[in-house]
Design a protein around this motif. Structure first.
Motif, mmCIF file in Angstrom:
data_model
loop_
_atom_site.group_PDB
_atom_site.id
_atom_site.type_symbol
_atom_site.label_atom_id
_atom_site.label_comp_id
_atom_site.label_asym_id
_atom_site.label_seq_id
_atom_site.Cartn_x
_atom_site.Cartn_y
_atom_site.Cartn_z
ATOM 1 N N VAL A 2 -0.905 -0.761 -3.959
ATOM 2 C CA VAL A 2 -1.962 0.096 -4.325
ATOM 3 C C VAL A 2 -1.845 1.314 -3.873
ATOM 4 N N ALA A 3 -2.157 2.741 -4.697
ATOM 5 C CA ALA A 3 -1.975 3.892 -4.193
ATOM 6 C C ALA A 3 -3.037 3.363 -3.616
ATOM 7 N N GLN A 4 -3.475 4.320 -2.403
ATOM 8 C CA GLN A 4 -4.415 5.011 -1.730
ATOM 9 C C GLN A 4 -4.506 6.856 -1.388
ATOM 10 N N GLU A 5 -5.128 6.964 -0.763
ATOM 11 C CA GLU A 5 -5.414 8.608 -0.482
ATOM 12 C C GLU A 5 -4.505 9.130 1.318
ATOM 13 N N ALA A 6 -3.498 9.681 0.806
ATOM 14 C CA ALA A 6 -3.395 9.795 2.320
ATOM 15 C C ALA A 6 -5.102 11.287 3.457
ATOM 16 N N LEU A 7 -4.497 10.891 4.396
ATOM 17 C CA LEU A 7 -5.087 11.748 5.420
ATOM 18 C C LEU A 7 -3.912 12.207 6.031
ATOM 19 N N THR A 8 -4.513 13.888 5.798
ATOM 20 C CA THR A 8 -3.715 15.192 6.434
ATOM 21 C C THR A 8 -4.007 15.797 7.346
ATOM 22 N N LYS A 9 -4.781 14.783 8.164
ATOM 23 C CA LYS A 9 -5.558 16.440 9.333
ATOM 24 C C LYS A 9 -5.551 15.117 10.429
ATOM 25 N N ILE A 10 -4.553 15.260 11.474
ATOM 26 C CA ILE A 10 -4.946 14.653 13.209
ATOM 27 C C ILE A 10 -5.957 13.427 13.059
ATOM 28 N N ARG A 11 -6.761 14.686 13.396
ATOM 29 C CA ARG A 11 -8.400 14.199 13.869
ATOM 30 C C ARG A 11 -8.665 12.836 13.075
ATOM 31 N N VAL A 37 1.225 -1.374 -0.313
ATOM 32 C CA VAL A 37 0.273 0.298 -0.522
ATOM 33 C C VAL A 37 1.247 1.475 -0.408
ATOM 34 N N ARG A 38 0.536 1.509 -1.033
ATOM 35 C CA ARG A 38 1.719 3.556 -0.981
ATOM 36 C C ARG A 38 0.370 4.926 -0.561
#
Length: 593
Positions: free
Chosen positions: A275-284, A177-178
């Motif tokens: 497989v690439a997926q969208e990373a989360l950009t906020k802590i919550r 996973v990327r």
């Protein structure tokens, strides 16, 4: 010995044993990971490939994902499960209904929104009904992807290799996973957001990949929620024994892997594909996601007795599975232990003559090397591993900085474990979907538009009124002269220029370059905000004429209704970086030969 000293000795011993245990585990997975060799690929045409995509409010990402799959994997059947979405996902999916490779499964309340496992079971039951009677389930491979996924176009060739589905004993395979943003960074992200993206990419491709390398040797590879592939024959066996392949844990992917191992089958990890997926950009949102994972791991603890008693699982696999299931409980136990040690240390410093300086010169400096060796180093080492194995273009200093940041980042999991424990105590087990970046509400400086039932339109021309509901995502300003008729619901995304006469019926969305039903061609620049300008005669039948310039702010809600999704232009693989000379090494491309 006084009771205080005995308690202190017990506390120090517990902390030391936890540190030694953790460091030994890190060292073992690190060595095995660095020694892992790449395998060659195989002929994927001997298999029938199916992909399931559960969709719960995925209108912002699902169209691009389907376009990529249809372009890169033209002979794959894609099953999309609309799990009672209320953001227009159903309309986006049905815009692909004319393509026979896309199958749509619609779930409605009260049966829907029961978790990802329930959606996958609904897809499985539908797929099984549509399989030909003479189909060989051993040669049918079912993959599971998230709605924002980008699957490696060479994935099937890698999975068909002799180490994976080329061997009859392998029943399921998990690919690497990327994070998508690491290949094509999104403009507008702050420094913290970019750091979180990189840390998540490093987490999946370094320590988690190393854990899977260890599991290869112990024959206990775990399945992930994105990029898992399973033989249909194995799913049929699980369904025959348990009623359905997937079950009720929040960590339904790991639960599936446990059932496969208990069935006596073999799982594998494929590092040659991704497989690439969208990373989360906020802590919550990140904490919410990790809370769900931690609670799912706690729920899977009910399988520990079956694992310990199973004769189909080796002793080494049993130890590894036990370690994983015990990890959240060790974190719960370790938190008060480490906090207690810090409290004792602070007490000693405060009681030492001279305060912190006196304590340091009296030998307290010896604590610092212990913190570095047992606390920071087991996390920081992964920055260098990440650079060596995955991103050779990173500077060494950057890799070291990522490693130290990974040490701080690890405390997110410690916080999530306690939230998960609280949810367990309160018997809360509902599945909480993680919000994506494209689903975020409007920025604070943007005033929401009026409700759909009360549209506000101003312009310069013959008449300017609205019939139906008009919603613009972004900022739309402009002047209109000529005549344009808008009927129904309209959602404009990006920047669009309309020339001539246009008629838009029902609800439609403009993203990229598209031809809208009517007599006008709308040319837009995709994503997010922009300016809308109409040239020609613009008149919307309805209310009285108005003059001036219209400014429509982005609403907090997402438009619903039928969405017309245009075909985007063919894009290169996002991990082909033109600015990087060395992206893949020769061993990374072995599976294509």
């Amino acid at each position: 010995m006084p009771v205080e000293l005995q308690s202190l000795a017990v506390l120090n011993t517990a902390a030391f044993l936890l540190c030694v245990y953790f460091c030994a585990y890190v060292l073992s997975i690190l060595v095995l990971h660095l020694r892992t060799q790449r395998s060659r690929g195989g002929d994927h045409t001997g298999f029938d490939w199916h992909i399931v995509i559960p969709c719960r409010n995925e209108a912002s990402v699902i169209a691009d994902t389907l376009h990529r799959l249809l372009r890169d994997l033209p002979d794959v059947t894609v099953w999309c499960v609309d799990d009672a979405s209320d953001d227009g996902t159903d309309a986006v999916l049905h815009s692909f209904a004319a393509d026979p490779r896309i199958r749509i499964i619609s779930r409605r309340l009260p049966d829907a929104v029961q978790g990802k496992g329930a959606a996958l079971n609904a897809a499985w039951q539908t797929i099984e009904r549509h399989l030909p009677a003479d189909a060989d389930p051993e040669r049918i491979i079912l993959g599971v992807l998230d709605a924002d996924s980008y699957l490696d176009p060479r994935c099937r060739s890698a999975l068909a290799g002799p180490r994976y589905f080329g061997t009859a004993t392998v029943a399921a395979v998990q690919v690497e996973v990327r994070m998508t943003q690491c290949a094509r960074p999104t403009h507008g992200l702050g420094r913290l957001a970019r750091l979180l993206v990189r840390l998540q990419d490093m987490e999946f491709r370094a320590p988690i990949a190393a854990m899977q390398s260890l599991r290869r040797h112990t024959a206990s590879v775990a399945m992930g929620g994105n990029g898992q592939f399973t033989r249909v024959s194995l799913l049929q066996q699980l369904a025959a024994e348990h009623g359905t392949p997937w079950h009720g844990a929040l960590l339904e992917d790991f639960e599936l892997g446990l059932h496969i191992l208990l069935q006596g089958s073999r799982t594998e990890y494929c590092a040659e594909s991704w497989v690439a997926q969208e990373a989360l950009t906020k802590i919550r949102p990140l904490i919410r996601q990790r809370t769900r994972w931690a609670q799912g791991s706690m729920q899977c603890g009910r399988y520990l007795a079956a694992v310990l008693q199973s004769r189909r699982i080796s002793n080494s696999a049993t130890l590894e599975i036990t370690h994983f299931l015990a990890a959240p409980w060790f974190q719960l136990f370790g938190t008060p232990v480490y906090l207690g040690c810090l409290a004792v240390l602070a007490w000693y410093v405060s009681r030492t003559p001279g305060g912190l300086i006196g304590w340091w010169t009296a030998g307290g400096w010896g604590v610092l090397p212990l913190i570095v060796v047992f606390g920071v180093l087991p996390f920081a080492i992964w920055g260098l591993v990440y650079r060596n194995r995955c991103e050779p273009h990173l500077a060494v200093s950057h890799a070291l900085g990522l490693g130290v940041s990974h040490w701080i980042y690890s405390y997110v999991q410690s916080v999530a474990v306690w939230f998960a424990f609280a949810r367990m105590l309160t018997s809360r087990s509902e599945w909480q979907k993680t919000a994506r970046g494209a689903d975020q509400p409007a920025a604070p400086d943007e005033v929401p538009a009026p409700p759909p039932s009360l549209p506000t339109t101003t312009g310069t021309g013959t008449t300017a009124t609205a019939t139906g509901t008009t919603a613009a995502t972004g900022r739309a300003t402009g002047t209109a002269t000529g005549r344009a008729t808008t009927i129904g619901r309209t959602a404009t995304i990006g920047r669009a220029t309309v020339t001539g006469r246009s008629t838009v019926s029902e609800a439609s969305a403009v993203r990229g370059t598209a031809t809208v039903p009517g007599t006008a061609t709308v040319t837009g620049v995709a994503p997010a905000t922009g300016t809308e300008t109409a040239t020609g005669t613009a008149a919307v039948p309805g209310a009285a004429p108005a003059s001036g310039t219209a400014a429509v702010r982005r609403p907090h809600y997402r438009p619903r209704g039928t969405v017309s999704v245009p075909q985007p232009p063919v894009q290169p693989t996002p991990f082909d970086r033109p600015d990087v000379t060395v992206r893949y090494r020769k061993r990374d491309l072995t599976c294509t030969r």
